[in-house]
Design a protein around this motif. Structure first.
Motif, PDB file in Angstrom:
ATOM      1  N   THR A 132       0.851  -1.188   0.000  1.00 44.99           N
ATOM      2  CA  THR A 132       0.000   0.000   0.000  1.00 44.99           C
ATOM      3  C   THR A 132       0.884   1.235   0.000  1.00 44.99           C
ATOM      4  N   TYR A 133       0.363   2.314  -0.570  1.00 47.24           N
ATOM      5  CA  TYR A 133       1.114   3.571  -0.552  1.00 47.24           C
ATOM      6  C   TYR A 133       0.141   4.703  -0.825  1.00 47.24           C
ATOM      7  N   LYS A 134       0.528   5.888  -0.466  1.00 48.85           N
ATOM      8  CA  LYS A 134      -0.331   7.041  -0.671  1.00 48.85           C
ATOM      9  C   LYS A 134       0.499   8.244  -1.108  1.00 48.85           C
ATOM     10  N   TYR A 135      -0.074   9.096  -1.978  1.00 51.71           N
ATOM     11  CA  TYR A 135       0.566  10.305  -2.468  1.00 51.71           C
ATOM     12  C   TYR A 135       1.251  11.053  -1.332  1.00 51.71           C
ATOM     13  N   PRO A 136       2.415  11.622  -1.484  1.00 51.09           N
ATOM     14  CA  PRO A 136       3.233  11.718  -2.703  1.00 51.09           C
ATOM     15  C   PRO A 136       4.177  10.528  -2.915  1.00 51.09           C
ATOM     16  N   LEU A 137       3.919   9.456  -2.222  1.00 47.57           N
ATOM     17  CA  LEU A 137       4.789   8.286  -2.373  1.00 47.57           C
ATOM     18  C   LEU A 137       4.196   7.331  -3.405  1.00 47.57           C
ATOM     19  N   LYS A 138       5.073   6.678  -4.134  1.00 48.08           N
ATOM     20  CA  LYS A 138       4.605   5.664  -5.063  1.00 48.08           C
ATOM     21  C   LYS A 138       5.557   4.471  -4.993  1.00 48.08           C
ATOM     22  N   LEU A 139       4.989   3.291  -4.864  1.00 46.89           N
ATOM     23  CA  LEU A 139       5.813   2.085  -4.800  1.00 46.89           C
ATOM     24  C   LEU A 139       5.453   1.182  -5.965  1.00 46.89           C
ATOM     25  N   ILE A 140       6.453   0.751  -6.701  1.00 50.52           N
ATOM     26  CA  ILE A 140       6.207  -0.167  -7.815  1.00 50.52           C
ATOM     27  C   ILE A 140       7.083  -1.387  -7.602  1.00 50.52           C
ATOM     28  N   THR A 141       6.528  -2.552  -7.838  1.00 49.92           N
ATOM     29  CA  THR A 141       7.357  -3.748  -7.669  1.00 49.92           C
ATOM     30  C   THR A 141       7.415  -4.529  -8.967  1.00 49.92           C
ATOM     31  N   ARG A 142       8.434  -5.331  -9.054  1.00 47.30           N
ATOM     32  CA  ARG A 142       8.663  -6.140 -10.236  1.00 47.30           C
ATOM     33  C   ARG A 142       9.406  -7.385  -9.768  1.00 47.30           C
ATOM     34  N   SER A 143       9.058  -8.510 -10.320  1.00 45.44           N
ATOM     35  CA  SER A 143       9.817  -9.719  -9.997  1.00 45.44           C
ATOM     36  C   SER A 143      10.682 -10.074 -11.185  1.00 45.44           C
ATOM     37  N   PRO A 144      11.946  -9.723 -11.113  1.00 42.05           N
ATOM     38  CA  PRO A 144      12.811 -10.007 -12.258  1.00 42.05           C
ATOM     39  C   PRO A 144      12.958 -11.511 -12.452  1.00 42.05           C
ATOM     40  N   ASP A 145      13.129 -11.872 -13.696  1.00 38.94           N
ATOM     41  CA  ASP A 145      13.277 -13.283 -14.022  1.00 38.94           C
ATOM     42  C   ASP A 145      14.730 -13.665 -13.790  1.00 38.94           C
ATOM     43  N   PHE A 146      15.072 -13.766 -12.540  1.00 36.93           N
ATOM     44  CA  PHE A 146      16.484 -13.953 -12.204  1.00 36.93           C
ATOM     45  C   PHE A 146      16.622 -15.026 -11.146  1.00 36.93           C
ATOM     46  N   VAL A 147      17.509 -15.950 -11.387  1.00 42.23           N
ATOM     47  CA  VAL A 147      17.757 -16.994 -10.407  1.00 42.23           C
ATOM     48  C   VAL A 147      19.129 -16.750  -9.784  1.00 42.23           C
ATOM     49  N   PRO A 148      19.176 -16.539  -8.473  1.00 40.66           N
ATOM     50  CA  PRO A 148      20.457 -16.243  -7.822  1.00 40.66           C
ATOM     51  C   PRO A 148      21.452 -17.392  -7.991  1.00 40.66           C
ATOM     52  N   GLN A 149      22.692 -17.007  -8.387  1.00 39.02           N
ATOM     53  CA  GLN A 149      23.752 -18.019  -8.443  1.00 39.02           C
ATOM     54  C   GLN A 149      24.490 -17.941  -7.120  1.00 39.02           C
ATOM     55  N   SER A 150      23.796 -18.389  -6.099  1.00 36.02           N
ATOM     56  CA  SER A 150      24.305 -18.177  -4.751  1.00 36.02           C
ATOM     57  C   SER A 150      24.947 -19.428  -4.192  1.00 36.02           C
ATOM     58  N   THR A 151      25.879 -19.194  -3.270  1.00 31.84           N
ATOM     59  CA  THR A 151      26.480 -20.314  -2.557  1.00 31.84           C
ATOM     60  C   THR A 151      25.608 -20.713  -1.370  1.00 31.84           C
ATOM     61  N   LEU A 152      24.657 -19.843  -1.027  1.00 36.66           N
ATOM     62  CA  LEU A 152      23.795 -20.119   0.118  1.00 36.66           C
ATOM     63  C   LEU A 152      22.579 -20.926  -0.320  1.00 36.66           C
ATOM     64  N   ALA A 153      22.304 -21.969   0.410  1.00 30.45           N
ATOM     65  CA  ALA A 153      21.203 -22.862   0.048  1.00 30.45           C
ATOM     66  C   ALA A 153      19.848 -22.170   0.179  1.00 30.45           C
ATOM     67  N   SER A 154      19.785 -21.152   1.040  1.00 33.70           N
ATOM     68  CA  SER A 154      18.508 -20.519   1.321  1.00 33.70           C
ATOM     69  C   SER A 154      18.111 -19.486   0.277  1.00 33.70           C
ATOM     70  N   ALA A 155      18.987 -19.207  -0.700  1.00 33.62           N
ATOM     71  CA  ALA A 155      18.743 -18.117  -1.638  1.00 33.62           C
ATOM     72  C   ALA A 155      17.418 -18.293  -2.371  1.00 33.62           C
ATOM     73  N   SER A 156      16.629 -17.216  -2.404  1.00 39.63           N
ATOM     74  CA  SER A 156      15.380 -17.256  -3.154  1.00 39.63           C
ATOM     75  C   SER A 156      15.400 -16.132  -4.184  1.00 39.63           C
ATOM     76  N   GLN A 157      14.409 -16.155  -5.058  1.00 39.40           N
ATOM     77  CA  GLN A 157      14.342 -15.181  -6.128  1.00 39.40           C
ATOM     78  C   GLN A 157      14.049 -13.793  -5.545  1.00 39.40           C
ATOM     79  N   PRO A 158      14.820 -12.762  -5.940  1.00 41.55           N
ATOM     80  CA  PRO A 158      14.592 -11.440  -5.363  1.00 41.55           C
ATOM     81  C   PRO A 158      13.404 -10.713  -5.999  1.00 41.55           C
TER      82      PRO A 158
END
Lengths: 307, 360
Positions: B35-61
């Motif tokens: 949620t957000y209200k003027y004058p703030l604006k929040l936009i989200t995007r889920s990039p199609d990216f798979v972390p090349q992480s050494t950590l087993a817990s890594a999830s998609q950002p």
């Protein structure tokens, strides 16, 4: 026969009480209105003479704590001066080393007043929260160089209290109301010292930072808040100037003339006024360059001060 | 946990925003609140990216864009964003509008000093979760007043490789150099804090905190980085103005830099970057000051190198937290230096994707 001495005693007592009331009132005005000139609010000479006991006791502590022979090891640190000189080398022809030092002293006092002084005053006013102040100041110290200097001096102060001052100040006349604060201060130091000695957490446990301990030790020794702040800031100015003398920036007479100057007194008063009402949550660095100089002291090829 | 009000978004105050990121099984990030209200604006995007992480817990950002109408803050604007990262989630936050412009505060007779703009960001980071917040710098215009408080709460019950991770950049420039501005604002106050629930206090779910007031009492301060750039006109106006013009006060205290910044790194995701910074700092060429006299020739300068243009320190402070502080001549120099190091080391691009470095 028995009436006259009683009258005399009562008159003496009244004079004494009046003097103490006057003294307490003047301290109240100092605490509530720090912007007032200290001369205007301090007790008059006739009052001083009457209440020699109560007024001279804090002055004695004042002289002890402002002594440069107080074994805190402050001389081992330059508060970033050595690094500042190295980073501003060579100086442009238009700027003399002394002018450059004046700038550093101004910046260093501003930084001390905004970052450390609120902790001195907060610990003086709320000695029971000493451990929280110590933790929060540790969290606010951006580099190991500054942390080591602060902790070394804080622990040295704790040592001086335990080995030298405690005997004279911790047990002094608890029946006088003016000593309630001192008693609180002394017990806060004891509690903190125990916590420090029994702590097993090196990372996040109590550290013994200088500023909050200074506030509490001054409280325990019966200093008033304004004096506590003033001596803290003046001692810092002395440490910087002493470092400047040893770093061959200036001679000892020049350093003393800066210490004695009206300019320095004005700066100290101005910084204390600004820091007076600052809550520890709002304490912060006003001179970002200073953090960089202090942190990069470790990088100097040759050093005469500890880092 | 209190029951969520269905009217929550409509009762939000202007400038308020709320984000909750959670992970649905088996590993899909999902925004359960936005949620957000003027004058703030929040936009989200889920990039199609798979972390090349050494950590087993890594999830998609998930990528969150923080925007304000007009790309900056007017006097009196207040932005208040709260973000909660549930365990194992990863969030990238950037500002796609360039530097956050802080417009000037009018101090006419009818207006008071409370017309300064404010920004508050409160992020709760769960175990194994990570925040990568690399925004553009803040650019305070002449005569502006601004205050920002960024507070991050990490999960202290998690140990070692399951700790919360965060990377926060906070930097401020001298203003619009093209218009000759050089630290000409009245006030810029920035505070970054890392809190952790106090282990000595009984608490079962430290990230499920009721209210600000009750939660702060049980938290322990891990790190506070507070910078106050003030021309001190706010308080005690008469003192000090006579001998030194207050306009030069901030300039004197930031000199010789045109941009000042701090990078805070904490947690397992940024561990290799932390070590990289500290090693780089400790292996810097020594500053060869052998003679104190200013008339002596300067020590031989090392070969031109990006590190020589930026004055910085990097130190491991508490609980493995690494604090990098830097000052540079101008924004571009600092951006190129920082972007260069982060790309050279490469772990942010591997864990979050190249777009986390969007502002650099």
């Amino acid at each position: 026969m028995t009436v006259e001495p009683n009258v005399q005693d009562l008159q003496n007592e009244i004079l004494d009480l009046e003097a103490r009331l006057q003294n307490a009132k003047s301290r109240l005005t100092l605490v509530s209105a720090p912007q007032q000139a200290p001369e205007a609010a301090s007790p008059r000479w006739e009052d001083l003479a009457l209440s020699a006991d109560s007024v001279l006791a804090p002055s004695h502590a004042l002289l002890l704590l402002s002594d440069s022979a107080l074994p805190l090891g402050s001389f081992a640190y330059s508060s970033g001066l050595e690094s500042y000189i190295a980073h501003n080398k060579p100086l442009p022809r238009s700027i003399t080393p002394v002018a450059s030092l004046h700038r550093f002293l101004r910046l260093s006092l501003a930084s001390m007043g905004s970052l450390s002084l609120p902790y001195v005053l907060a610990a003086y006013r709320n000695p029971t929260n000493l451990e929280t102040f110590d933790n929060d100041l540790d969290a606010s110290t951006p580099c190991p160089v500054a942390q080591r200097a602060s902790v070394a001096q804080g622990r040295a102060l704790l040592g001086v209290w335990e080995r030298a001052f405690r005997g004279a100040y911790a047990a002094s006349s608890p029946h006088l109301s003016r000593d309630v604060g001192a008693w609180k201060g002394a017990s806060a130091i004891e509690a903190f010292s125990d916590a420090l000695k029994s702590s097993t957490d090196d990372e996040l446990g109590p550290k013994g930072h200088f500023a909050p301990l200074w506030g509490v030790v001054c409280l325990a020794m019966g200093m008033d808040a304004r004096q506590t702040a003033y001596v803290f800031m003046l001692n810092h100015a002395k440490a910087v100037l002493s470092a400047a003398v040893r770093a061959s920036v200036m001679g000892p007479y020049q350093a003393q003339s800066i210490l004695a100057s009206r300019d320095l007194q004005d700066i100290l008063a101005e910084r204390i006024d600004l820091g007076w009402q600052t809550a520890v949550e709002d304490a912060g660095q006003v001179v970002p360059s200073l953090d960089l100089w202090v942190g990069r002291h470790e990088l100097l090829y040759s050093r005469i001060f500890n880092s | 946990m209190p029951i969520k009000s269905p009217f929550e978004s409509s009762i939000a105050k202007p400038g308020q925003g709320k984000v909750v990121l959670s992970l649905l099984p088996p590993g899909n990030p999902s925004l359960s609140t936005l949620t957000y209200k003027y004058p703030l604006k929040l936009i989200t995007r889920s990039p199609d990216f798979v972390p090349q992480s050494t950590l087993a817990s890594a999830s998609q950002p998930v990528h969150l864009y923080l925007l304000t109408y007009g790309g900056g803050l007017l006097p009196g604007d207040e932005i208040d964003v709260s973000i909660r990262l549930e365990p194992r989630t990863r969030l990238i936050v950037t500002t796609p509008q360039g530097s956050t412009k802080i417009f000037k505060t009018e101090t006419g007779p009818g207006r008071t000093l409370s017309d300064q703009s404010r920004q508050a960001l409160d992020v709760q980071i769960g175990r194994d979760a990570a925040l990568c917040y690399l925004p553009d710098p803040s650019a305070p215009f002449k005569n502006s007043r601004y205050e920002q408080i960024q507070s991050f709460t990490v999960d202290s019950t998690a140990k070692d490789s399951t700790r919360s991770s965060l990377c926060v950049l906070d930097w401020v420039t001298q203003g619009r150099t093209s218009r000759g501005e050089n630290w000409d604002f009245h006030l810029w106050k920035g505070k970054n804090e890392i809190w952790m629930p106090d282990e000595t206090a009984p608490s079962n779910s430290p990230l499920n905190l009721e209210t600000e007031a009750t939660s702060k009492r049980r938290l322990k301060l891990l790190l506070r980085d507070s910078l106050i750039l003030s021309d001190e006109t706010n308080a005690q106006t008469d003192i000090g103005e006579s001998d030194q013009p207050s306009k030069s006060l901030i300039r004197e205290r930031t000199s010789p830099h045109g941009v000042i910044g701090t990078l805070i790194l904490y947690g397992p995701v940024f561990e290799s970057l932390s070590s990289f910074f500290v090693d780089r700092f400790t292996s810097l060429p020594r500053i060869g000051a052998r003679n104190w006299s200013s008339s002596a020739p300067a020590a031989a300068e090392s070969a031109p190198h990006s590190d020589s243009k930026v004055t910085y320190t990097a130190a491991r402070v508490r609980a493995g937290c690494v604090l990098v502080k830097f000052g540079a001549e101008d924004f571009e120099t600092a951006r190129d230096w920082l972007g260069g190091i982060l790309r050279e080391e490469g772990s942010i691009a591997r864990e979050f994707g190249e777009e986390a470095l969007f502002c650099l």
